[in-house]
Design an enzyme around this catalytic site. Sequence first.
Site, PDB file in Angstrom:
ATOM      1  CG  ASP A 252      -1.813   1.237   1.291  1.00  0.00           C
ATOM      2  OD1 ASP A 252      -2.471   1.532   0.277  1.00  0.00           O
ATOM      3  OD2 ASP A 252      -1.840   1.934   2.331  1.00  0.00           O
ATOM      4  CB  SER A 253       0.187   4.769  -0.745  1.00  0.00           C
ATOM      5  OG  SER A 253      -0.966   4.964   0.056  1.00  0.00           O
TER       6      SER A 253
ATOM      7  CE1 TYR B  11       2.808   5.490  -3.407  1.00  0.00           C
ATOM      8  CE2 TYR B  11       1.583   3.560  -4.169  1.00  0.00           C
ATOM      9  CZ  TYR B  11       2.753   4.123  -3.694  1.00  0.00           C
ATOM     10  OH  TYR B  11       3.859   3.318  -3.519  1.00  0.00           O
TER      11      TYR B  11
ATOM     12  CB  CYS C  42      -9.347   5.075   0.025  1.00  0.00           C
ATOM     13  SG  CYS C  42      -7.709   5.472   0.682  1.00  0.00           S
ATOM     14  CB  THR C  43      -6.845   0.154   1.929  1.00  0.00           C
ATOM     15  OG1 THR C  43      -5.692   0.832   1.418  1.00  0.00           O
ATOM     16  CG2 THR C  43      -7.338  -0.858   0.920  1.00  0.00           C
ATOM     17  CG  HIS C  44      -5.068   5.458   3.986  1.00  0.00           C
ATOM     18  ND1 HIS C  44      -4.497   4.830   2.916  1.00  0.00           N
ATOM     19  CD2 HIS C  44      -4.054   6.029   4.688  1.00  0.00           C
ATOM     20  CE1 HIS C  44      -3.178   5.023   2.953  1.00  0.00           C
ATOM     21  NE2 HIS C  44      -2.884   5.748   4.019  1.00  0.00           N
TER      22      HIS C  44
ATOM     23  CD  GLU D  14      -0.216   7.447   5.582  1.00  0.00           C
ATOM     24  OE1 GLU D  14       0.929   7.577   6.035  1.00  0.00           O
ATOM     25  OE2 GLU D  14      -0.678   6.339   5.235  1.00  0.00           O
TER      26      GLU D  14
ATOM     27  CB  CYS E 217      -3.123   0.457  -2.473  1.00  0.00           C
ATOM     28  SG  CYS E 217      -3.043   2.148  -3.062  1.00  0.00           S
ATOM     29  CG  ASN E 218      -9.510   1.032  -3.076  1.00  0.00           C
ATOM     30  OD1 ASN E 218     -10.480   0.438  -3.506  1.00  0.00           O
ATOM     31  ND2 ASN E 218      -9.183   0.987  -1.788  1.00  0.00           N
ATOM     32  CB  THR E 219      -4.533   4.791  -5.682  1.00  0.00           C
ATOM     33  OG1 THR E 219      -5.353   5.347  -4.654  1.00  0.00           O
ATOM     34  CG2 THR E 219      -4.227   5.835  -6.711  1.00  0.00           C
TER      35      THR E 219
HETATM   36  N1  DGL Z   1      -4.750   3.487   0.578  1.00  0.00           N
HETATM   37  C1  DGL Z   1      -4.744   3.914  -0.754  1.00  0.00           C
HETATM   38  C2  DGL Z   1      -5.976   3.510  -1.533  1.00  0.00           C
HETATM   39  O1  DGL Z   1      -6.632   2.558  -1.175  1.00  0.00           O
HETATM   40  C3  DGL Z   1      -4.150   5.195  -1.216  1.00  0.00           C
HETATM   41  C4  DGL Z   1      -4.156   6.410  -0.385  1.00  0.00           C
HETATM   42  C5  DGL Z   1      -3.198   7.411  -1.007  1.00  0.00           C
HETATM   43  O2  DGL Z   1      -2.001   7.124  -0.982  1.00  0.00           O
HETATM   44  O3  DGL Z   1      -3.631   8.443  -1.550  1.00  0.00           O
HETATM   45  O4  DGL Z   1      -6.287   4.105  -2.536  1.00  0.00           O
END
Ligand code: DGL
Length: 282
Positions: free
Chosen positions: A10-11, A42, A184-186, A152, A73-75
Site C-alpha cells: 500500500d502507499s 498516491y 480507499c484502504t485508509h 496518515e 490499495c485502491n489507487t
Molecule cells: N490506501 C490507498 C488507496 O486505497 C491510497 C491512499 C493514497 O495514498 O492516496 O487508494
Amino acid sequence: MKELPIGFIDSGFGGLTVVKQSLKQLPNESIIYLGDSARCPYGPRSLEEVKEFIWQLTRFLLNKGIKMLVIACNTGTAAALSELREQLSIPVIGVIHAGSRAAIKETQNQRIGIIGTEGTIKSNLYEKVILEKADSLKVMSVPVPEFVAIVEENKINDPETEIIVKKRLNIFKEKDVDTLVLGCTHYPIMKKVIGEYMGEEVRLIDSGVETINEVSTMLDYYNISRSAHDAKNRPATIEVYTTGEEDKFAEVATTWLNMPNLTIKKCEIEGDQVVEAINRES
Ligand code: DGL
C-alpha cells in the site's frame, strides 16, 4: 510454496486494514507488508507513476518470496492490477472487484456511493466493474483525499475530523445512497466517525473484509493454504516494512493491529528500487 507469506502493499498505513482482516480470517498465514509512506499519498499522482511505484514495491516482496500478492490499495489496484496479473506467475488480488461485488449485493434501493482518492475516482474502475455486472444501479463517485491525510497524520479523533466528514459526505445523504464503498484502504481506520455521520441505515463496504474473502477462496483454489496443523509446526509470522519513519508507522500499526510488540523495519528508495535499510546497530 504454501509456506511462503502473502505479500501486501500500500502507499502507507491503509493496507493494514486488509492485513487486520487477514489476521482474523486467515490466522495460519504468514504476512509480509510494505507501506510506501515516504511517497504517500498516491491519490493525486498520475496512474502511470503509481504503476511504477507498485512495481517497485512488488519487486521488493518478490525478492523476499511470496506466494500471493495483495495490492491493498485502491489507487494501486486501479493503476497496476491488470499489468501485474498479466506478468506475474503468482496470483495477484486487488481491492476494487471485491468491494464492487459486495456493494451490488448489499444495496436495497439501487443507489451506491463510492469514496476514494482522486486517482481511484478518476480511473472510474469501481463504476465500470459495478455497471458491467448490474447496469440498472446508480453509482455516485466522489474523491475524498482529505481522509488519507487524517489517517496518515493520526488525526482520527480530532474534533475537526467530524466536520470534514460531514462536509464531504453530505452529498451522499442528499442523494439517498444506502451503500457507501470505502474505496480507499485508509478509510476503514475512520469507519467509526464515517458510520456515525452516515447513520445505521447506510451500509459501509470495507474493501479489506471483502478482499480477504477473495484471498481465502484463491488460496483454496490454488491449494496453497496453510492449515492449523501447519501453523502448529511452524507458527505464522508477520513482517512489516515502511519506506517512511518506523516510529510513526509503529504508532498506527501497533494500535490498529493490536500488536504492541510489532517491530517495523525500514526500507529506503534507491533510484527505482526499494531496498531494506541497513540495521544501524549492527
Ligand atoms: N490506501 C490507498 C488507496 O486505497 C491510497 C491512499 C493514497 O495514498 O492516496 O487508494
